[in-house]
Design a protein around this motif. Structure first.
Motif, short mmCIF file in Angstrom:
data_model
loop_
_atom_site.label_atom_id
_atom_site.label_comp_id
_atom_site.label_asym_id
_atom_site.label_seq_id
_atom_site.Cartn_x
_atom_site.Cartn_y
_atom_site.Cartn_z
N ILE A 37 34.82 0.27 -15.92
CA ILE A 37 34.74 -1.07 -16.58
C ILE A 37 34.27 -2.14 -15.70
O ILE A 37 34.90 -2.06 -14.64
CB ILE A 37 36.37 -1.40 -16.85
CG1 ILE A 37 36.92 -0.13 -17.88
CG2 ILE A 37 36.27 -2.95 -17.79
CD1 ILE A 37 38.34 -0.50 -18.42
N ASP A 38 33.26 -2.75 -16.38
CA ASP A 38 32.68 -3.87 -15.57
C ASP A 38 33.41 -5.19 -15.84
O ASP A 38 33.23 -5.88 -16.91
CB ASP A 38 31.32 -3.90 -16.04
CG ASP A 38 30.33 -4.87 -15.21
OD1 ASP A 38 30.87 -5.57 -14.46
OD2 ASP A 38 29.17 -4.90 -15.21
N MET A 39 34.00 -5.74 -15.07
CA MET A 39 34.98 -6.78 -15.13
C MET A 39 34.37 -8.00 -14.41
O MET A 39 34.92 -9.05 -14.25
CB MET A 39 36.53 -6.55 -14.15
CG MET A 39 37.10 -5.68 -14.88
SD MET A 39 37.81 -6.25 -16.65
CE MET A 39 38.95 -7.47 -16.36
N ASP A 40 33.21 -7.95 -14.07
CA ASP A 40 32.33 -9.06 -13.52
C ASP A 40 31.30 -9.61 -14.48
O ASP A 40 30.29 -8.96 -14.88
CB ASP A 40 31.52 -8.44 -12.00
CG ASP A 40 31.10 -9.71 -11.31
OD1 ASP A 40 30.91 -10.68 -11.82
OD2 ASP A 40 30.77 -9.40 -10.21
N PRO A 41 31.48 -11.04 -14.67
CA PRO A 41 30.28 -11.75 -15.69
C PRO A 41 29.04 -11.44 -15.01
O PRO A 41 28.09 -11.79 -15.90
CB PRO A 41 30.76 -13.20 -15.47
CG PRO A 41 32.15 -13.16 -15.20
CD PRO A 41 32.32 -12.07 -14.06
N GLN A 42 28.74 -11.17 -13.79
CA GLN A 42 27.31 -10.92 -13.12
C GLN A 42 26.84 -9.56 -13.73
O GLN A 42 25.81 -9.41 -13.75
CB GLN A 42 27.34 -10.91 -11.79
CG GLN A 42 27.63 -12.26 -11.15
CD GLN A 42 27.79 -12.20 -9.56
OE1 GLN A 42 26.79 -12.12 -9.06
NE2 GLN A 42 28.73 -12.57 -9.06
N ALA A 43 27.68 -8.72 -14.43
CA ALA A 43 27.41 -7.27 -14.67
C ALA A 43 26.52 -6.56 -14.01
O ALA A 43 25.64 -5.86 -14.57
CB ALA A 43 26.69 -7.89 -16.36
N GLU A 81 29.85 6.84 -18.27
CA GLU A 81 30.66 6.05 -19.40
C GLU A 81 31.06 4.67 -18.88
O GLU A 81 31.96 5.07 -17.96
CB GLU A 81 31.78 7.00 -19.80
CG GLU A 81 31.26 8.27 -20.53
CD GLU A 81 32.33 9.17 -21.31
OE1 GLU A 81 33.31 8.54 -22.07
OE2 GLU A 81 32.34 10.33 -21.24
N ILE A 82 30.84 3.84 -19.39
CA ILE A 82 30.92 2.45 -19.05
C ILE A 82 31.42 1.44 -20.21
O ILE A 82 30.79 1.54 -21.13
CB ILE A 82 29.92 1.83 -18.11
CG1 ILE A 82 30.21 0.33 -17.47
CG2 ILE A 82 28.48 1.92 -18.88
CD1 ILE A 82 29.33 -0.08 -16.48
N VAL A 83 32.40 0.63 -19.83
CA VAL A 83 32.56 -0.61 -20.75
C VAL A 83 31.74 -1.66 -20.22
O VAL A 83 32.16 -2.16 -19.23
CB VAL A 83 34.08 -0.83 -21.03
CG1 VAL A 83 34.16 -2.11 -21.83
CG2 VAL A 83 34.91 0.31 -21.42
N PRO A 84 30.76 -2.25 -20.84
CA PRO A 84 29.74 -3.27 -20.20
C PRO A 84 30.39 -4.64 -20.28
O PRO A 84 31.30 -4.96 -20.84
CB PRO A 84 28.34 -3.05 -20.85
CG PRO A 84 28.84 -2.76 -22.25
CD PRO A 84 30.38 -1.83 -21.97
N SER A 85 29.64 -5.38 -19.30
CA SER A 85 29.95 -6.92 -19.08
C SER A 85 28.57 -7.56 -19.61
O SER A 85 27.66 -7.02 -19.66
CB SER A 85 30.27 -7.17 -17.78
OG SER A 85 30.57 -8.58 -17.74
N SER A 86 28.65 -8.82 -19.86
CA SER A 86 27.53 -9.70 -19.85
C SER A 86 28.01 -11.01 -19.39
O SER A 86 29.30 -11.45 -19.19
CB SER A 86 27.14 -9.75 -21.41
OG SER A 86 28.05 -10.65 -21.93
N ILE A 87 27.10 -11.98 -19.27
CA ILE A 87 27.22 -13.36 -18.89
C ILE A 87 28.30 -13.94 -19.66
O ILE A 87 29.25 -14.88 -19.00
CB ILE A 87 26.05 -14.03 -18.63
CG1 ILE A 87 26.40 -15.40 -17.87
CG2 ILE A 87 25.24 -14.38 -19.88
CD1 ILE A 87 26.70 -15.03 -16.70
N ALA A 88 28.40 -13.39 -20.94
CA ALA A 88 29.45 -14.14 -21.88
C ALA A 88 30.63 -14.31 -21.14
O ALA A 88 31.69 -14.86 -21.38
CB ALA A 88 29.52 -13.59 -23.13
#
Ligand SMILES: Nc1ncnc2c1ncn2[C@@H]1O[C@H](COP(=O)(O)OP(=O)(O)O)[C@@H](O)[C@H]1O
Ligand SMILES: [Mg+2]
Length: 253
Positions: A37-43, A81-88
């Motif tokens: 799980i990507d917990m960083d807005p920088q993705a 398998e990843i739950v992505p992040s984005s700048i949002a």
């Protein structure tokens, strides 16, 4: 039940994302079912996993905001398998500021995934804000990457205090499972001294495996590849393979 491991250090550039990806893929290669799980807005974890410039129907921001289920938000590619992040996600702090229990959103959302995966790896942002609190409250274990440079311990002591606080108030399970030295360059005497002070502080929690400075590890993210696919013979691939073995031997996963 799957173990939740947060890869945390509030300092940027210490190898959190590199460690999350290559421990995640390394454990997956050894037969474990892994969710990242990507917990960083920088993705960075999202792009390093090969999802560069992709727009996702759902990201971790939607999960935390209650607009999507975590298991419906998993992106899959080549066994990753990843739950992505984005700048949002950088808007999470303000969007969630008036949500009751806002520190517990990830813990709640992650529950169904714990039944489906052996291990869930959280790549944290370089802050100790709401997103990292969510990660620490959802986690069972913390792995701290430390770059062996001048005085890394000051910030790390603050991180240890934060972990202790989360443990006392919200999550009595939480443990620092291990500390891993990253970007290690044995030719620098100063690094050796710093490593000894890190060892003095963390004792047996310091992993025996050090991740050496290795150009292949720096190159792989721009190709959207983990180190085992990008340069399987590199020192970086060997070091992360050994770290994964140590994680299994120490029964962290
Ligand atoms: N062992 C290493 N050797 C060389 N470069 C590395 C190594 N580990 C990480 N890097 C590079 O250093 C930068 C910071 O690493 P990263 O994992 O993104 O740190 P963080 O997530 O803590 O900010 C990235 O460009 C990454 O590719
Ligand atoms: Mg990162």
């Amino acid at each position: 039940m799957g173990k939740v491991i947060a890869i945390t250090n509030q300092k940027g550039g210490v190898g959190k994302t590199t460690t999350a990806l290559n421990v995640g893929v390394g454990l997956s290669n050894s037969g474990k079912k892994i969710l990242m799980i990507d917990m960083d807005p920088q993705a960075n974890l999202t792009s390093a996993s090969g999802f560069k410039n992709q727009t996702f129907a759902r990201t971790i921001f939607d999960v935390l905001g209650g607009r999507a289920e975590l298991l419906d938000s998993v992106a899959i590619r080549d066994g990753i398998e990843i739950v992505p992040s984005s700048i949002a996600l950088s808007g999470a702090e303000s969007e969630l500021s008036s949500t009751p229990g806002r520190e517990f959103l990830l813990k709640e959302a992650i529950q169904p995934a714990k039944e489906q995966y052996d291990c869930i790896i959280l790549d944290c942002a370089p802050t100790l804000g709401l997103l990292t609190w969510n990660a620490l409250i959802a986690a069972d274990e913390v792995i701290v990457p430390i770059q062996a440079e001048y005085l890394p311990l000051e910030g790390v002591k603050y991180l240890v205090q934060t972990v202790e606080l989360v443990k006392k108030r919200f999550n009595s399970n939480l443990e620092i499972a291990g500390v891993v030295v990253t970007l290690f360059d044995s030719r620098q005497n100063l690094q050796r001294e710093v490593v000894e002070s890190v060892r003095g502080y963390f004792q047996q929690k310091l992993f025996n495996t050090f991740i050496r400075k290795n150009v292949a590890l720096a190159e792989a993210p721009s190709f959207g590849q983990d180190i085992y696919s990008y340069r399987p013979e590199s020192p970086g691939a060997l070091d992360y393979f050994n770290l994964c073995q140590e994680i299994v031997e120490r029964r962290i996963v």
